[in-house]
Scaffold this motif. Sequence first.
Motif, mmCIF file in Angstrom:
data_model
loop_
_atom_site.group_PDB
_atom_site.id
_atom_site.type_symbol
_atom_site.label_atom_id
_atom_site.label_comp_id
_atom_site.label_asym_id
_atom_site.label_seq_id
_atom_site.Cartn_x
_atom_site.Cartn_y
_atom_site.Cartn_z
ATOM 1 N N PRO A 88 5.748 -15.270 -0.476
ATOM 2 C CA PRO A 88 5.145 -15.392 0.861
ATOM 3 C C PRO A 88 5.857 -16.427 1.735
ATOM 4 N N SER A 89 6.213 -17.571 1.159
ATOM 5 C CA SER A 89 6.902 -18.605 1.935
ATOM 6 C C SER A 89 8.300 -18.148 2.335
ATOM 7 N N LEU A 90 8.976 -17.425 1.455
ATOM 8 C CA LEU A 90 10.305 -16.914 1.778
ATOM 9 C C LEU A 90 10.227 -15.869 2.888
ATOM 10 N N ARG A 91 9.233 -14.999 2.810
ATOM 11 C CA ARG A 91 9.089 -13.970 3.850
ATOM 12 C C ARG A 91 8.790 -14.591 5.207
ATOM 13 N N GLU A 92 8.060 -15.690 5.211
ATOM 14 C CA GLU A 92 7.779 -16.386 6.462
ATOM 15 C C GLU A 92 9.072 -16.867 7.116
ATOM 16 N N LEU A 186 7.376 -7.412 -6.148
ATOM 17 C CA LEU A 186 8.074 -7.501 -4.868
ATOM 18 C C LEU A 186 7.365 -6.682 -3.795
ATOM 19 N N ALA A 187 6.775 -5.554 -4.198
ATOM 20 C CA ALA A 187 6.137 -4.652 -3.237
ATOM 21 C C ALA A 187 4.677 -5.002 -2.961
ATOM 22 N N ARG A 188 4.122 -5.943 -3.711
ATOM 23 C CA ARG A 188 2.686 -6.250 -3.565
ATOM 24 C C ARG A 188 2.390 -6.764 -2.164
ATOM 25 N N PRO A 189 1.426 -6.152 -1.468
ATOM 26 C CA PRO A 189 1.105 -6.609 -0.102
ATOM 27 C C PRO A 189 0.398 -7.947 -0.126
ATOM 28 N N GLU A 364 -4.128 5.181 -9.070
ATOM 29 C CA GLU A 364 -4.628 4.951 -7.711
ATOM 30 C C GLU A 364 -5.034 3.498 -7.512
ATOM 31 N N LEU A 365 -5.458 2.847 -8.589
ATOM 32 C CA LEU A 365 -5.875 1.447 -8.522
ATOM 33 C C LEU A 365 -4.696 0.482 -8.635
ATOM 34 N N GLY A 366 -3.489 1.021 -8.885
ATOM 35 C CA GLY A 366 -2.305 0.174 -8.889
ATOM 36 C C GLY A 366 -1.623 -0.031 -10.221
ATOM 37 N N ALA A 367 -2.086 0.623 -11.283
ATOM 38 C CA ALA A 367 -1.431 0.476 -12.584
ATOM 39 C C ALA A 367 -0.049 1.121 -12.555
#
Length: 398
Positions: A88-92, A186-189, A364-367
Amino acid sequence: MTDYEVLSDAKALREASDALAAGTGPVGVDVERASGYRYSQRAYLVQVFRRDAGVFLFDPPAIGDLHPLQAAIGGEEWVLHAASQDLPSLRELELVPPVIFDTELAARLLGHAHVGLGAVVEDTLGITLAKEHSAADWSTRPLPQPWLEYAALDVEYLIDARDALEKELADAGKTDIAQQEFAAELARPPKPTREDPWRRLSGLHTVRGRRAFAIARELWTAREDFAREKDVSPGRLVPDRSLVAALRADPRSKGELAALKDFTGRASRTELDRWWQAIERGRAASDLPLERVPGDGLPPVRAWKDRNPEAARRIAHARPAVAARAEELNMPTENLLTPELLRRISWQPPTPATAQTIGETLAELGARPWQLAETTQIIADAFVASLQDEQEPSQAAS
């Protein structure tokens, strides 16, 4: 001891970026924040290492635009430790990797007993890292040289540790598993903003009454606004326990609030008007919050026997079965399948509850695919066994 320099201007950034672009192999990246000191989670130091280039320490607040760094390493694999904390800090900063290798996550998948960076480096390379500055205020300027040495070591051994872990993963047949996990991380929102974040106030459970909750909301919001304005951690202005102490004391005047010995913190008296105005707003509020709000989460498993006996039987069979498979794979159960997903599928399984339908629901739940391959049949078999438990008492009664 190496003397490290913090790069803080555009010229130094360009020169370092050129050197990193000319380096070889993956790039080690780490971030230092000032959690507990500052309001924001911004990066106050970014460390980067690449073979044939060396270690570079960047000062993001001073530099501003880090696009030359992104251009230099944006096509390479980035190696991070506990990537979910730093991404998150890197994306900022608009620093975004195309692919990652997470040394902490790799160590978890391999069943390492300890997965902190120091432990992983010691396990894989036999090198001991000092961690005495991990909780430092990295917004400090100038940064002391011992801190910079600590920060540099956080990335200097990352690539060697990555290579050792990659071999371990291959030897254990877990390379594909790790790649799926890295891609998912990496893809986790970003986590959605919590509704009514003031309810996180530590100790609020000791407060009673909707009016008191309205005051709590106003005090929390006033502190949050002031903390954001000053870029100071809210708890350093007035701790949670102090806000709760004021709620419980229910002062009838600003003087009574000032006299409250448990109302502490460096801004408790200098900003007394701010806190008293918040209390008055809460007392005058017409939109009184509920003391307890229904959530979309499941009830605790201990309550399932009364609220959903079939689900209680399902999870009683499924949980140890999944844990046993995790032990066979030599990894923590939560990495094989998160407890939340197991609870959800146990509480309300698809109909019919076959390995295929369970897999579709969990997906569907992300597994991830590897998790489905390892767990869906186990869970389906456990659910069948739970039905037998349900039938046996009925047969005994007849």
